[in-house]
Design a protein around this motif. Structure first.
Motif, PDB file in Angstrom:
ATOM      1  N   PRO A   3      12.462  17.959   2.417  1.00  0.00           N
ATOM      2  CA  PRO A   3      11.771  17.517   1.195  1.00  0.00           C
ATOM      3  C   PRO A   3      12.481  16.389   0.472  1.00  0.00           C
ATOM      4  O   PRO A   3      11.836  15.605  -0.235  1.00  0.00           O
ATOM      5  N   GLU A   4      13.788  16.279   0.651  1.00  0.00           N
ATOM      6  CA  GLU A   4      14.523  15.233  -0.048  1.00  0.00           C
ATOM      7  C   GLU A   4      14.134  13.820   0.412  1.00  0.00           C
ATOM      8  O   GLU A   4      14.423  12.832  -0.268  1.00  0.00           O
ATOM      9  N   LEU A   5      13.463  13.725   1.575  1.00  0.00           N
ATOM     10  CA  LEU A   5      13.009  12.422   2.055  1.00  0.00           C
ATOM     11  C   LEU A   5      11.774  11.933   1.308  1.00  0.00           C
ATOM     12  O   LEU A   5      11.412  10.764   1.405  1.00  0.00           O
ATOM     13  N   GLY A   6      11.102  12.818   0.593  1.00  0.00           N
ATOM     14  CA  GLY A   6       9.920  12.431  -0.160  1.00  0.00           C
ATOM     15  C   GLY A   6       8.644  12.634   0.635  1.00  0.00           C
ATOM     16  O   GLY A   6       8.627  13.310   1.670  1.00  0.00           O
ATOM     17  N   GLY A   7       7.583  12.043   0.172  1.00  0.00           N
ATOM     18  CA  GLY A   7       6.287  12.181   0.832  1.00  0.00           C
ATOM     19  C   GLY A   7       5.200  11.518   0.010  1.00  0.00           C
ATOM     20  O   GLY A   7       5.465  10.690  -0.870  1.00  0.00           O
ATOM     21  N   SER A   8       3.972  11.897   0.286  1.00  0.00           N
ATOM     22  CA  SER A   8       2.833  11.305  -0.429  1.00  0.00           C
ATOM     23  C   SER A   8       2.873  11.682  -1.906  1.00  0.00           C
ATOM     24  O   SER A   8       3.200  12.825  -2.254  1.00  0.00           O
ATOM     25  N   ALA A   9       2.538  10.742  -2.757  1.00  0.00           N
ATOM     26  CA  ALA A   9       2.479  11.005  -4.194  1.00  0.00           C
ATOM     27  C   ALA A   9       1.188  10.475  -4.809  1.00  0.00           C
ATOM     28  O   ALA A   9       0.653  11.052  -5.745  1.00  0.00           O
ATOM     29  N   TRP A  10       0.665   9.349  -4.292  1.00  0.00           N
ATOM     30  CA  TRP A  10      -0.577   8.752  -4.774  1.00  0.00           C
ATOM     31  C   TRP A  10      -0.563   8.585  -6.296  1.00  0.00           C
ATOM     32  O   TRP A  10      -1.541   8.872  -6.982  1.00  0.00           O
ATOM     33  N   TRP A  11       0.578   8.095  -6.808  1.00  0.00           N
ATOM     34  CA  TRP A  11       0.689   7.876  -8.251  1.00  0.00           C
ATOM     35  C   TRP A  11      -0.246   6.766  -8.728  1.00  0.00           C
ATOM     36  O   TRP A  11      -0.470   6.601  -9.934  1.00  0.00           O
ATOM     37  N   VAL A  12      -0.838   6.031  -7.785  1.00  0.00           N
ATOM     38  CA  VAL A  12      -1.808   5.007  -8.146  1.00  0.00           C
ATOM     39  C   VAL A  12      -3.047   5.630  -8.792  1.00  0.00           C
ATOM     40  O   VAL A  12      -3.860   4.931  -9.400  1.00  0.00           O
ATOM     41  N   GLY A  13      -3.182   6.958  -8.675  1.00  0.00           N
ATOM     42  CA  GLY A  13      -4.310   7.648  -9.296  1.00  0.00           C
ATOM     43  C   GLY A  13      -4.182   7.805 -10.798  1.00  0.00           C
ATOM     44  O   GLY A  13      -5.013   8.480 -11.409  1.00  0.00           O
ATOM     45  N   ARG A  63       6.212   8.171  -3.006  1.00  0.00           N
ATOM     46  CA  ARG A  63       6.922   8.428  -4.261  1.00  0.00           C
ATOM     47  C   ARG A  63       8.049   7.416  -4.411  1.00  0.00           C
ATOM     48  O   ARG A  63       9.067   7.497  -3.726  1.00  0.00           O
ATOM     49  N   PRO A  64       7.928   6.432  -5.311  1.00  0.00           N
ATOM     50  CA  PRO A  64       9.034   5.486  -5.527  1.00  0.00           C
ATOM     51  C   PRO A  64      10.294   6.217  -5.994  1.00  0.00           C
ATOM     52  O   PRO A  64      10.213   7.212  -6.728  1.00  0.00           O
ATOM     53  N   LEU A  73      18.451   9.338  -0.044  1.00  0.00           N
ATOM     54  CA  LEU A  73      17.631  10.023   0.955  1.00  0.00           C
ATOM     55  C   LEU A  73      16.147   9.683   0.778  1.00  0.00           C
ATOM     56  O   LEU A  73      15.402   9.544   1.752  1.00  0.00           O
ATOM     57  N   GLY A  74      15.730   9.550  -0.451  1.00  0.00           N
ATOM     58  CA  GLY A  74      14.349   9.151  -0.699  1.00  0.00           C
ATOM     59  C   GLY A  74      14.065   7.754  -0.175  1.00  0.00           C
ATOM     60  O   GLY A  74      12.997   7.493   0.390  1.00  0.00           O
ATOM     61  N   LEU A  75      15.026   6.846  -0.336  1.00  0.00           N
ATOM     62  CA  LEU A  75      14.857   5.502   0.206  1.00  0.00           C
ATOM     63  C   LEU A  75      14.839   5.526   1.728  1.00  0.00           C
ATOM     64  O   LEU A  75      14.113   4.741   2.360  1.00  0.00           O
ATOM     65  N   ALA A  76      15.625   6.449   2.321  1.00  0.00           N
ATOM     66  CA  ALA A  76      15.581   6.600   3.779  1.00  0.00           C
ATOM     67  C   ALA A  76      14.191   7.039   4.219  1.00  0.00           C
ATOM     68  O   ALA A  76      13.683   6.608   5.268  1.00  0.00           O
ATOM     69  N   GLY A  77      13.555   7.902   3.426  1.00  0.00           N
ATOM     70  CA  GLY A  77      12.191   8.321   3.733  1.00  0.00           C
ATOM     71  C   GLY A  77      11.219   7.152   3.662  1.00  0.00           C
ATOM     72  O   GLY A  77      10.318   7.019   4.499  1.00  0.00           O
ATOM     73  N   ILE A  96       0.843  -1.206   0.000  1.00  0.00           N
ATOM     74  CA  ILE A  96       0.000   0.000   0.000  1.00  0.00           C
ATOM     75  C   ILE A  96       0.873   1.249   0.000  1.00  0.00           C
ATOM     76  O   ILE A  96       0.618   2.209  -0.739  1.00  0.00           O
ATOM     77  N   LEU A  97       1.925   1.241   0.828  1.00  0.00           N
ATOM     78  CA  LEU A  97       2.833   2.389   0.861  1.00  0.00           C
ATOM     79  C   LEU A  97       3.497   2.615  -0.490  1.00  0.00           C
ATOM     80  O   LEU A  97       3.748   3.762  -0.883  1.00  0.00           O
TER      81      LEU A  97
END
Length: 517
Positions: free
Chosen positions: A146-156, A95-96, A101-105, A89-90
């Protein structure tokens, strides 16, 4: 809920009922991931294939390791499916990425999501959806980093709308949550359409109504949010009307996100608020039960009697979820649902019944609980309740152990002195399997028995319909005024399918289908 079912729909539910909910959800999410990879290779979704693959592995490890450590510390059974579902689900909510740093997020979100199952839990149930909790924490942290990423909901993505819709419908058919999610989707889509229209008009742009409707319906995350997150049983309240309230709250907040500083109350934050509303509904739904005794009702049916630690509310016909912790549970875990056989007036005594047969890990653990031992009821659920209008004629159809919710209703009628026009059709394999005879006799209602052999010493008002297998024609012969009655059926899906042509004539149909333990 009253609904008319077809034979085809009940067969589908029967097939789905053979698969554990965890495995069904995991299979649906796994298939959605494979489809997303194919779309990524074609350049039709935002993430590229490597980002999806790397992010999937990182999230699975973060959730799996966290769950493993927590379960070891708390001496809880392993539940790998739960870890993988949270990770999947995550994957679609965040955001894949392949950036360190994004992977750390992603690790942060996975760890928080898994820990929330244990730290933000109440009497064995989640207070908040784990994936929504992890995504929210990462989004809040992402305001400062911001470099850690966040919600993206690209499933939309509109390319994923079809697969999400089909797989979501399968899950909702299994859990009977389609009406709830449909209300959420209509509310969210309507509010989002109004919001988009207002924003366009305020900016002086013309509104292309068909384009906006398509965007809201198929390019938004509402389908995924409803089918895979809102519908989670562990965070829903017990009654259908309460679930509808939660669906409306989440739909409004998801459709028109409210800005709070650097974030908005959109999607997963809307779901968390809905989870909080559901939690308030459930505050009085859980209790601990002490085993008082056991007895054999028939050669295959066993009854357990408990004493509740405190009063709690339930309606006759509802079921409770009983948690029996044990080592090496099977794929269905440590919880099962049991219709309550006692009436509210019997409290603090609580009775349930179950049929021997399968040697599941749960059945063995339940049999080993000693008299005096305590078990946790993690919720009381269901809308399998009689019509509020006492003058409504009712038909009850029970197959074997399916008589249990009707026993609760009949005991309640007797305890409150109500007189209702009720007919019970009781289907059993053999006459010796007629359980709860004394309780049913005390209600004074007429009973039609279907069994291979003729029962001996039937009480006054009971009749044997003969050795023939019950089908739609036999049901009409047994209850010729079925068209004037509200029908309630409790039994396996195959029985409901066999009786569907006759039950379709009833004024309404409410079912309580089960597939065993």
């Amino acid at each position: 809920m009253s609904t008319t079912l077809t034979a085809g729909s009940t067969r589908v539910r029967g097939l789905l009922g053979r698969v554990s909910m965890y495995r069904l959800v995991l299979g649906a999410l796994g298939l959605l991931t494979v489809i997303s990879l194919g779309l990524a290779f074609a350049g039709l979704v935002v993430p590229d294939p490597l980002e999806i693959l790397i992010s999937t592995v990182v999230l699975a490890l973060a959730c799996g390791v966290t769950d493993l450590v927590a379960q070891s510390v708390l001496r809880m059974p392993r539940r790998l499916e739960s870890s993988l579902i949270t990770a999947a689900i995550l994957l679609f909510v965040l955001r894949p990425t392949v950036e360190p740093l994004g992977l750390a997020g992603l690790v942060l979100a996975g760890v928080v999501a898994s820990l929330s199952k244990y730290l933000l839990a109440w009497r064995g149930r989640h207070v908040f959806n784990p994936a929504a909790t992890g995504a929210t924490v990462l989004t809040v942290v992402g305001v400062w980093a911001p470099e850690l990423g966040g919600s993206a909901w690209w499933v939309g993505s509109p390319w994923l709308a079809g697969p999400v819709l089909v797989l979501g419908l399968l899950l909702l058919a299994r859990t009977d949550r389609l009406p709830v999610v449909a209300v959420f989707w209509v509310v969210a889509a309507t509010v989002a359409f109004v919001r988009t229209t207002v924003q366009f008009q305020a900016a002086g742009f013309p509104v292309d109504v068909p384009a906006v409707l398509l965007q809201v319906a198929f390019s938004s995350p509402f389908l995924f949010l409803g089918a895979f997150m809102l519908s989670e049983p562990l965070t829903l309240p017990p009654r259908r009307r309460q679930q509808i309230v939660v669906a409306i709250v989440v739909g409004v907040l998801a459709g028109w996100p409210i800005a709070l500083g650097g974030i908005t109350l959109g999607q997963e934050r809307a779901l968390l608020i809905g989870n909080l509303v559901a939690f308030l509904f459930c505050l009085r739904a859980a209790v601990r039960l002490r085993v008082e005794g056991r007895r054999d009702l028939t050669p295959t049916v066993r009854e357990l009697t408990f004493r509740a630690a405190r009063p709690f509310s339930f309606s006759p016909g509802q079921y409770l979820e009983l948690d029996v912790p044990h080592r090496r549970p099977d794929a269905r875990g440590t919880r099962r649902e049991f219709s309550i056989a006692s009436a509210p007036e019997d409290l603090p005594t609580v009775r349930i019944a179950f049929k021997d047969g399968s040697q599941s890990s749960y059945k063995r653990a339940l049999a080993d609980v000693p008299v005096g031992g305590t078990l946790a009821v993690t919720g009381v659920w269901g809308d399998f309740v009689l019509p509020a209008r006492p003058t409504s004629p009712v038909l009850l159809v029970a197959a074997g152990i399916g008589v249990t919710p009707f026993v609760s209703q009949l005991r309640h009628l007797a305890a409150t002195g109500q007189s209702r026009d009720v007919v019970l059709v009781y289907v059993v394999s053999e006459a010796s399997e007629l359980a709860f005879r004394d309780d049913i006799v005390a209600s004074g209602i007429p009973v039609v028995v279907f069994s291979r052999d003729e029962p001996r010493d039937l009480p006054v008002g009971w009749v044997w319909a003969g050795p023939d297998r019950v089908d739609a024609d036999a049901l009409v012969r047994a209850v010729p005024d079925i068209a004037q009655r509200a029908a309630y059926v409790s039994g396996p899906p195959r029985l409901i399918a066999a009786l569907a042509p006759a039950l379709a004539r009833a004024k309404s149909l409410t079912t309580d289908a089960f597939a065993g333990y």
